[in-house]
Write a protein that holds these residues in place. Structure first.
Motif, PDB file in Angstrom:
ATOM      1  N   ASN A 231       0.857  -1.186   0.000  1.00 33.82           N
ATOM      2  CA  ASN A 231       0.000   0.000   0.000  1.00 33.82           C
ATOM      3  C   ASN A 231       0.887   1.228   0.000  1.00 33.82           C
ATOM      4  OD1 ASN A 231      -2.273  -1.481  -0.041  1.00 33.82           O
ATOM      5  ND2 ASN A 231      -2.610  -1.410   2.193  1.00 33.82           N
ATOM      6  N   ASN A 232       0.507   2.205  -0.812  1.00 31.76           N
ATOM      7  CA  ASN A 232       1.308   3.427  -0.973  1.00 31.76           C
ATOM      8  C   ASN A 232       2.570   3.247  -1.812  1.00 31.76           C
ATOM      9  OD1 ASN A 232       0.668   6.026  -0.390  1.00 31.76           O
ATOM     10  ND2 ASN A 232       0.634   5.608   1.831  1.00 31.76           N
ATOM     11  N   LYS A 276       0.170   3.487  -5.414  1.00 29.40           N
ATOM     12  CA  LYS A 276      -0.956   2.584  -5.149  1.00 29.40           C
ATOM     13  C   LYS A 276      -1.668   3.121  -3.912  1.00 29.40           C
ATOM     14  CE  LYS A 276      -1.916  -2.091  -3.551  1.00 29.40           C
ATOM     15  NZ  LYS A 276      -1.457  -3.472  -3.455  1.00 29.40           N
ATOM     16  N   GLY A 278      -3.251   3.726  -0.383  1.00 32.17           N
ATOM     17  CA  GLY A 278      -2.888   3.105   0.899  1.00 32.17           C
ATOM     18  C   GLY A 278      -4.086   2.516   1.589  1.00 32.17           C
TER      19      GLY A 278
END
Ligand code: SAM
Ligand code: GLN
Length: 278
Positions: A231-232, A276, A278
């Motif tokens: 994530n992120n 992407k 989070g």
């Protein structure tokens, strides 16, 4: 003939090159087995017959349009010397901008995992590995021959923090582990008339050409990347100078956020970077 005369005459005969004098200096230094600085230090030294003959053979290859990096078997990138063969793309200065952006956007301190998809000579992965020895870097390529060159470049440059994987796109990588996926994929359309003849004739087609008007590899990377990124995590892609808008749209379509575009050293939009969610 003296060194300066050999260079002058050679450059005069190399009308089709944009850099005839530089080319001749590189070829003559190679033929003599000396650094280029030797030519400046000793312009009046006579070139022996054997070296002159070798120079002439190299010059003839250059006159046919063969890129200088393939004749010499090496290319400098990120101040490192990379071995290159006709199985690898010749690393480009614009790709150094992609390396710069990756370094700027990721923490210096934390040990993270990043992947370079389509590593070719290993230019991106090895430059990052050198700058960030505590990162764990994964480099993939669909070409076993290119991957062998990348491995040998890493070894020659004393790089220990790269794992190499043979396979297509992200497929050889473990899912969901990466803080960044980075790629300079093939992005030239098959009918692109701007592609220089020396690239089209000498560099590997599977390193340059992508179907769907140059965008198929980028589309597939956008599609696969969410499965492999944390994530992120960051997706950082090099693209053609007219593709920035389409690449941003593809990133958006596959759920990426905070899309940014960066220029290369020639002032052309060349790198798209996104996160992407989070
Ligand atoms: N990263 C290197 C650089 O920047 O100099 C090479 C980039 S070159 C433009 C693209 C590379 O992607 C080539 O080495 C080619 O073999 C590889 N490639 C092409 N299709 C691929 C695929 N489906 N999966 C993985 N690598 C691929
Ligand atoms: N920058 C290269 C060129 O246009 C293309 C490299 C690529 O397709 N990634 O010559």
């Amino acid at each position: 003939m003296k060194i300066a005369e050999v260079i002058f005459q050679g450059a005069h005969s190399l009308a089709q090159s944009k850099t005839p004098t530089l080319d001749c200096e590189l070829l003559l230094a190679f033929a003599l087995g000396k650094p280029r600085s030797y030519l400046y230090a000793w312009p009046d030294h006579a070139v022996d017959a054997k070296s002159q003959e070798i120079f002439q053979q190299l010059l003839n290859r250059r006159k046919q349009g063969e890129p200088i990096a393939y004749i010499l078997g090496e290319k400098e990138f990120w101040s490192l010397t990379f071995k290159v063969t006709p199985d690898t793309l010749i690393p480009r200065p614009e790709t150094e901008c992609l390396v710069e952006q990756v370094l700027e956007h990721l923490s210096q301190e934390v040990p993270i995992q990043v992947a370079d998809i389509g590593t070719g000579s290993g230019a991106i992965a090895i430059s990052l590995a050198k700058e960030r020895p505590h990162w764990q870097i994964h480099a993939t390529d669909i070409s076993a021959k290119a991957l062998a060159i990348a491995r040998s470049n890493a070894e020659n440059l004393g790089i220990k923090n790269i794992q190499f994987h043979l396979g297509s796109f992200c497929e050889p990588l473990p899912h969901g582990h990466f803080s960044a996926l980075i790629s300079n994929p093939p992005y030239v359309a098959d009918d692109d008339e701007d592609l220089e003849a020396s690239c089209r004739d000498y560099e590997p087609k599977n390193a340059l050409i992508s179907p769907e008007n140059g965008l198929q590899h980028i589309r597939i990377l956008c599609e696969q990347a969410p499965n492999y990124l944390n994530n992120n995590g960051l997706l950082v892609l090099e693209h053609g100078s007219y593709q920035a808008r389409q690449v941003a749209e593809l990133m958006q379509q596959w759920g990426f956020k905070d899309i940014e575009s960066y220029l290369d050293c020639a002032g052309l939009a060349r790198v798209c970077l996104s996160h992407k969610p989070g």
